[in-house]
Design a protein around this motif. Structure first.
Motif, PDB file in Angstrom:
ATOM      1  N   SER A  78      -4.704   4.149  -9.477  1.00 15.65           N
ATOM      2  CA  SER A  78      -4.628   3.853 -10.895  1.00 15.65           C
ATOM      3  C   SER A  78      -5.973   4.126 -11.551  1.00 15.65           C
ATOM      4  O   SER A  78      -7.016   3.952 -10.933  1.00 15.65           O
ATOM      5  N   THR A 107      -8.076   0.861  -5.746  1.00 15.45           N
ATOM      6  CA  THR A 107      -9.203   0.597  -6.652  1.00 15.45           C
ATOM      7  C   THR A 107      -9.209  -0.882  -7.042  1.00 15.45           C
ATOM      8  O   THR A 107     -10.227  -1.425  -7.433  1.00 15.45           O
ATOM      9  N   THR A 110      -5.181  -2.558 -10.677  1.00  9.25           N
ATOM     10  CA  THR A 110      -3.881  -3.167 -10.960  1.00  9.25           C
ATOM     11  C   THR A 110      -3.923  -4.676 -10.703  1.00  9.25           C
ATOM     12  O   THR A 110      -3.569  -5.477 -11.576  1.00  9.25           O
ATOM     13  N   VAL A 156      -1.276   6.948   1.931  1.00 13.35           N
ATOM     14  CA  VAL A 156      -0.126   6.591   2.761  1.00 13.35           C
ATOM     15  C   VAL A 156       1.180   6.700   1.974  1.00 13.35           C
ATOM     16  O   VAL A 156       1.202   6.560   0.746  1.00 13.35           O
TER      17      VAL A 156
HETATM   18  P1  IMP Z   1      -4.922   0.284  -7.522  1.00 13.26           P
HETATM   19  O1  IMP Z   1      -5.747   1.538  -7.500  1.00 13.26           O
HETATM   20  O2  IMP Z   1      -5.442  -0.735  -6.554  1.00 13.26           O
HETATM   21  O3  IMP Z   1      -4.763  -0.250  -8.899  1.00 13.26           O
HETATM   22  O4  IMP Z   1      -3.484   0.673  -6.978  1.00 13.26           O
HETATM   23  C1  IMP Z   1      -2.546   1.159  -7.878  1.00 13.26           C
HETATM   24  C2  IMP Z   1      -1.365   1.780  -7.241  1.00 13.26           C
HETATM   25  O5  IMP Z   1      -1.761   3.034  -6.697  1.00 13.26           O
HETATM   26  C3  IMP Z   1      -0.716   1.060  -6.068  1.00 13.26           C
HETATM   27  O6  IMP Z   1       0.112  -0.014  -6.459  1.00 13.26           O
HETATM   28  C4  IMP Z   1       0.066   2.199  -5.491  1.00 13.26           C
HETATM   29  O7  IMP Z   1       1.273   2.384  -6.190  1.00 13.26           O
HETATM   30  C5  IMP Z   1      -0.837   3.397  -5.727  1.00 13.26           C
HETATM   31  N1  IMP Z   1      -1.518   3.776  -4.495  1.00 13.26           N
HETATM   32  C6  IMP Z   1      -2.775   3.515  -4.113  1.00 13.26           C
HETATM   33  N2  IMP Z   1      -3.036   4.018  -2.905  1.00 13.26           N
HETATM   34  C7  IMP Z   1      -1.876   4.606  -2.502  1.00 13.26           C
HETATM   35  C8  IMP Z   1      -1.479   5.308  -1.313  1.00 13.26           C
HETATM   36  O8  IMP Z   1      -2.237   5.509  -0.349  1.00 13.26           O
HETATM   37  N3  IMP Z   1      -0.193   5.762  -1.305  1.00 13.26           N
HETATM   38  C9  IMP Z   1       0.679   5.577  -2.317  1.00 13.26           C
HETATM   39  N4  IMP Z   1       0.360   4.924  -3.435  1.00 13.26           N
HETATM   40  C10 IMP Z   1      -0.917   4.450  -3.526  1.00 13.26           C
END
Ligand code: IMP
Ligand code: MG
Length: 181
Positions: A78, A107, A110, A156
């Protein structure tokens, strides 16, 4: 990009997931026994994990609610700007011990956003639970209260994790071994 043409390997098998989620369920049962547990699952990514997780938590008063967020990411993570696409359907959560469940803290933009959003609703308590954690990718400070597996920075797919909104239904987690980003 055609994922079928990439090299991939199983990172977490069905039995790895089953075993760890059973342990997490026992830990949550111990911590939330007698409490008014409200699980808030973040869609779409956590739908499969959450379905297995709640079935491993032996607490009869457990309730489940859902929230969908959107962000201007590149599909792999995100960007900083997270928005509520659909909110939980309970108006008053002041009597609930809330557990926010997501597929992954990457990151953590979220989770950071959702924790702030739910905190404003004044739940009795608030904790977070993720299946996977990629601590090396953080853009904000965030440590989940419950975590299935801490992993390296690998993209992943499967078990709820998508690649271009596909492969969520694969029953295990795999990663593409030749570089995606
Ligand atoms: P954030 O970056 O922690 O806000 O994560 C946001 C969203 O990015 C997660 O809920 C996933 O949907 C997606 N995401 C992050 N890393 C991966 C990955 O390795 N595979 C698939 N989706 C991912
Ligand atoms: Mg996603």
């Amino acid at each position: 990009m055609n994922i079928e043409e990439r090299k991939w390997e199983v990172m977490l098998s069905e039995s790895d997931l089953k075993e760890r989620i059973a342990e997490m369920g026992k830990e949550l049962k111990k911590d939330y026994d007698g409490k008014n547990l409200l699980v808030i699952a973040l869609l779409k990514g956590s739908f499969i994990f959450c379905a297995d997780l709640v079935r491993s938590i032996d607490i009869p008063q457990l309730k489940v609610n859902f929230m969908t967020t959107s962000s201007y990411g590149d599909g792999f993570s995100s960007a900083g700007k997270v928005k509520v696409q659909s909110d939980i359907t309970l108006n008053d959560i002041t009597d609930y011990d809330v557990l926010i469940v997501d597929d992954i803290a990457d990151t953590a933009n979220t989770m950071d956003f959702v924790v702030k959003h739910i905190t404003k609703k004044n739940p009795k308590s608030l904790k977070t639970c993720v299946l996977l954690d990629k601590p090396s990718r953080r853009q904000v400070d965030f440590v989940p209260d419950y975590c299935g597996f801490s992993i390296e920075d690998k993209f992943v797919v499967g078990y709820g994790f998508d690649f271009e909104d596909r492969y969520r239904n694969v029953p295990y987690i795999f990663n593409v071994t030749d570089e995606l980003r």
